[in-house]
Write an enzyme that holds these catalytic residues in place. Structure first.
Site, mmCIF file in Angstrom:
data_model
loop_
_atom_site.group_PDB
_atom_site.id
_atom_site.type_symbol
_atom_site.label_atom_id
_atom_site.label_comp_id
_atom_site.label_asym_id
_atom_site.label_seq_id
_atom_site.Cartn_x
_atom_site.Cartn_y
_atom_site.Cartn_z
ATOM 1 N N GLU A 183 0.853 -1.188 0.000
ATOM 2 C CA GLU A 183 0.000 0.000 0.000
ATOM 3 C C GLU A 183 0.889 1.237 0.000
ATOM 4 O OE1 GLU A 183 -3.498 -0.340 2.149
ATOM 5 O OE2 GLU A 183 -3.896 1.796 2.261
ATOM 6 N N ARG A 184 0.650 2.101 -0.956
ATOM 7 C CA ARG A 184 1.445 3.329 -1.127
ATOM 8 C C ARG A 184 2.927 3.027 -1.340
ATOM 9 N NH1 ARG A 184 -3.107 5.511 -2.541
ATOM 10 N NH2 ARG A 184 -4.616 5.532 -0.855
ATOM 11 N N GLU B 208 -10.739 4.772 8.843
ATOM 12 C CA GLU B 208 -10.909 4.380 7.446
ATOM 13 C C GLU B 208 -11.453 2.952 7.318
ATOM 14 O OE1 GLU B 208 -7.663 7.165 5.245
ATOM 15 O OE2 GLU B 208 -6.957 5.185 5.774
ATOM 16 N N ASP C 260 -2.772 14.379 6.826
ATOM 17 C CA ASP C 260 -2.294 13.129 6.255
ATOM 18 C C ASP C 260 -1.055 13.299 5.372
ATOM 19 O OD1 ASP C 260 -2.169 10.505 5.636
ATOM 20 O OD2 ASP C 260 -4.092 10.373 4.610
ATOM 21 N N GLU D 97 4.968 9.564 13.640
ATOM 22 C CA GLU D 97 4.880 8.757 12.414
ATOM 23 C C GLU D 97 5.140 9.663 11.224
ATOM 24 O OE1 GLU D 97 1.602 5.917 11.979
ATOM 25 O OE2 GLU D 97 1.468 6.437 9.853
ATOM 26 N N GLU E 121 3.821 9.075 -0.886
ATOM 27 C CA GLU E 121 2.436 8.996 -1.351
ATOM 28 C C GLU E 121 1.941 10.327 -1.910
ATOM 29 O OE1 GLU E 121 -0.261 7.731 1.711
ATOM 30 O OE2 GLU E 121 -2.017 7.976 0.437
ATOM 31 N N TRP F 8 -12.770 13.700 2.055
ATOM 32 C CA TRP F 8 -11.805 13.117 1.117
ATOM 33 C C TRP F 8 -11.690 13.998 -0.132
ATOM 34 C CZ3 TRP F 8 -13.325 7.162 1.135
ATOM 35 C CH2 TRP F 8 -12.842 6.593 2.328
#
Ligand code: BDP
Length: 728
Positions: A179-180, A303, A398, A420, A426, A567
């Protein structure tokens, strides 16, 4: 004729072997060209006293042999008389005569010293530490000094990591999709594990140990419960066995609903006794396979991932249940704070840029994704077990090209926090844009939260750092040759957040490409300005989240059809004919209130808020006078164009020095910079065309005009762009 053919084949084979394919990362160990320097190092380091025979000592010996015999092109000897001494005081009690005991104790289990000392009248180099793994760290530091041709005559280094947990997060799926991920498929070959140990696992561990990374979460945060079944635990155990001597612990992501999916229970309620027992048994089982298992990373109620809120429980209830299961084995729960409201907003709550409402008016007060992590976690401060760390993304939204620091830093006074960062790009040009991320990391780590008065920097509030890995099975690991520097820089900063971006860039370049001074200085400049360049051509002045939905590749500021309002790019920029930006002041969503007063003050007035953050916090008119004297619209056009021009400048810089490196990587970078320029123009043209249509203002004629119509940019689709998740 036959002989000639053979010769040709040999030549091809040799040039193939020596091709610079990037696999060796920053651990290249090629012969230092200057014979005098080589000879000097050889006198100091060619004869090594390295007692001990643990698995770690064995690989220290191997690394030293490979590195020094390569760099110095000479035979390294190991013998008791060696004047290069590597050992713990328990291996070499004599060391205690030269180093005071308190200093040794202060090193803890991971710190080390490298000292140049006269012993019995003769110059010696000593690397010492309390554990074998810390010796390994010291040895990698020394190798770095040699690779970058530093003097080792006066060494007096004491190095202790700032954070205990320095962890890579792989978003790798069971089917090897990432993912990504933009550098091929996962390096974990689950199918062949546990019996087949790919050389990559070993080289991955070497690379990580060389920069001090001491943990790896092998699996995607969008977790698959299968990883907790015996078949997969055996595979994970095989990886743990490879990584252990390098001081690297393995962690797994825990799917919250695993008790239902693989345990046959009816619920995953964290307060249910059977569920609690299931996790306790599971933890016990895991530690039978992996005695030093690190623990779990958990994405819950985010999510669509299951979590405690599905049962009316809090994040603390969920985290504590897992923490209790791991506590007997000293395991850790890294609970992610990346959450936003589980109640999906309806599409008709979407922002309408053609409405007659001036979006400065605070009509969206209750509705700001920015605020959600803080709103959910702040009330839980102090409610977590000791072995829980809250893992917080650097910004409130994000991983955008620029975000203010998350308001949770500084706010959670009674809860250990972990940063993080995203190393994979991404939202920062994915595999093709040269962007050096340590400048972004530093901006956040050095930000002042004022939580305890002036000087309460983010970096002082952390117990660990995690980086979402950019590693895949591409031959050069990271796709773009320069993206190796982000893995490298992440690790270096996790060990020492006070290092400068400049130092990190320069040492990485010297190890990875060339020690030639003009090459280092030119490429350092390229790297240091690269992130600001990207911000300018993608999201200048505090714009954020204006990329295409789903794939996140390329611009789509017009996009307004995602199932959730938050989003959608239009939700974030709120451009209308009056102005642009997200009002997060008291007259808007008041998200600024989540920060300490001094932080709020620096951003809350649109006249004094810095350009970098202005549209993060203010909806301002297109005519707003910026610090430069330009109107907002002119400034926006200027910044987008500056971004594109800066990519052209990077190309020139690269062209001026690329002859100093091997042809293979030189060409790769040239081609990638061409793509970057094309895509920078695409971002500029698509965004300015769109904003121009909303603002009803033309792009000033002095700037290059968009190549295509707005309709064309809107029509572009990328259903097969890499890195899209959903196959975990
Ligand atoms: C978003 C990514 C998504 C991740 C999510 C996360 O688009 O793929 O699952 O972050 O961090 O940025 O959980």
């Amino acid at each position: 004729m036959k002989k000639l053919l053979l010769l040709a084949v040999c030549c091809i084979a040799i040039s193939y072997c020596y091709a610079e394919d990037g696999y060796r990362l920053w651990l290249r160990y090629d012969k230092i060209s200057n014979a005098t320097i080589r000879q000097h190092y050889f006198q100091r380091l060619g004869s090594i006293h390295l007692p001990g025979n643990s698995a770690t000592i064995t690989l220290v010996k191997k690394e030293l042999t490979t590195a020094l015999s390569g760099l110095l092109a000479n035979n390294i000897q190991f013998n008791q008389q060696g004047n290069f001494i590597v050992g713990t005081p328990s291996h070499i009690p004599e060391i205690k005569r030269y180093i005071n005991n308190e200093n040794l104790l202060a090193l803890g289990s991971e710190g080390y010293m490298i000292l140049a000392k006269k012993m019995n009248g003769n110059p010696h180099i000593i690397i010492t530490a309390n554990t074998d793994v810390a010796l390994l760290y010291g040895v990698f530091n020394l190798i770095r000094l040699v690779q970058t041709n530093q003097s080792i005559d006066q060494l007096s280094i004491t190095s202790i990591p700032k954070y205990k947990n320095r962890i890579l997060n792989h978003w790798d799926n069971i089917n090897r999709s990432v993912e990504r991920g933009y550098a091929g498929i996962s390096i974990w070959d689950w199918h062949k594990l546990p019996d087949y140990i790919d050389q990559r696992y070993i080289d991955y561990a070497r690379a990580n140990a060389s920069i001090g990374i001491n943990g790896t979460v092998l699996t995607n945060v969008n977790a698959n419960a299968q990883f907790l079944t015996p078949v997969y635990l055996k595979k994970t155990a095989a990886l743990a066995d490879v990584f252990r001597p390098y001081g690297i612990k393995v962690y797994l992501t825990a799917r919250f609903s695993a008790p239902i999916e693989i345990g046959g229970l009816k619920t995953a309620d964290p307060l249910d006794a059977d569920v609690q027992q299931w996790w306790k048994n599971k933890a016990k089982e895991i530690y039978q396979y992996i005695p030093d298992f690190g623990g779990f990373l958990v994405k819950a109620n985010s999510e669509g991932q299951p979590g405690p809120q599905n049962y009316g429980r809090t994040h603390a209830d969920g985290a504590n249940m897992l923490a209790d299961a791991l506590a007997p084995f000293n395991g850790l729960v890294m609970w992610r704070a990346f959450v936003y409201d589980v109640r999906v907003q309806k599409a008709n709550e979407n922002f309408d840029s053609s409405s007659t409402v001036d979006h400065n008016a605070g009509d969206i007060a209750s509705n700001d994704r920015f605020k959600q992590a803080y709103s959910e976690f702040k009330p839980l401060d102090g409610k977590f077990r000791n072995n829980v760390i809250l893992q917080v993304k650097n910004g409130p939204i994000d991983f955008q090209p620029r975000e203010p620091f998350s308001p949770l830093f500084g706010a959670m006074k009674a809860t250990p926090l972990m940063m993080e960062f995203q190393v994979t790009q991404e939202y920062l040009g994915q595999a093709t844009h040269l962007v050096f991320l340590p400048t972004l990391y530093k901006e956040i780590l050095d930000a002042d939260t004022y939580s305890n008065g002036k000087g309460s920097f983010v970096k002082e509030q952390l117990n660990g750092i995690a980086g979402v890995a950019n590693i895949g099975n591409d031959r050069n690991w990271t796709g773009h040759p320069f993206h190796q520097s982000n893995w490298y820089g992440f690790g270096r900063l996790a060990w020492d957040p006070d290092l400068s971006s400049n130092t990190i860039a320069a040492e990485w370049i010297a190890q990875t490409f060339s020690n030639e001074a003009p090459f280092i200085s030119t490429v350092t400049q390229m790297m240091l300005s690269s992130r600001e360049t990207l911000v300018n051509y993608m999201t200048p002045l505090g714009l954020h989240h204006i990329m295409g939905n789903g794939h996140h590749y390329g611009p789509a500021p017009w996009s307004n059809n995602a199932p959730r309002a938050d989003w959608n790019p239009v939700y974030y920029h709120k451009a209308d004919k009056y102005g642009i930006g997200f009002n997060r002041t008291t007259s808007g969503t008041n998200a600024l209130n989540q920060y300490a007063a001094q932080v709020r003050q620096q951003w809350e007035d649109s006249n004094s808020c810095s350009d970098e953050y202005i549209l993060w916090f203010h909806h301002i008119s297109w005519n707003h006078k910026m610090r430069s004297g330009k109107t907002l619209w002119e400034e926006l056009c200027y910044r987008y164009n500056l971004g594109v021009d800066s990519v052209k400048a990077m190309q020139q810089q690269w062209n001026s020095v690329k002859k100093l490196v091997d042809e293979e990587r030189s060409n790769q970078v040239t081609m990638l910079l061409n793509i970057q320029l094309k895509e920078a123009k695409w971002w500029r043209d698509a965004c300015l065309s769109y904003f121009s249509s909303i603002a009803q203002l033309p792009i000033p004629p002095k700037y290059e005009q968009p190549e295509y119509s707005l309709e064309y940019y809107k029509s572009l689709q990328f259903p097969f762009a890499p890195g899209i998740g959903g196959h975990n």
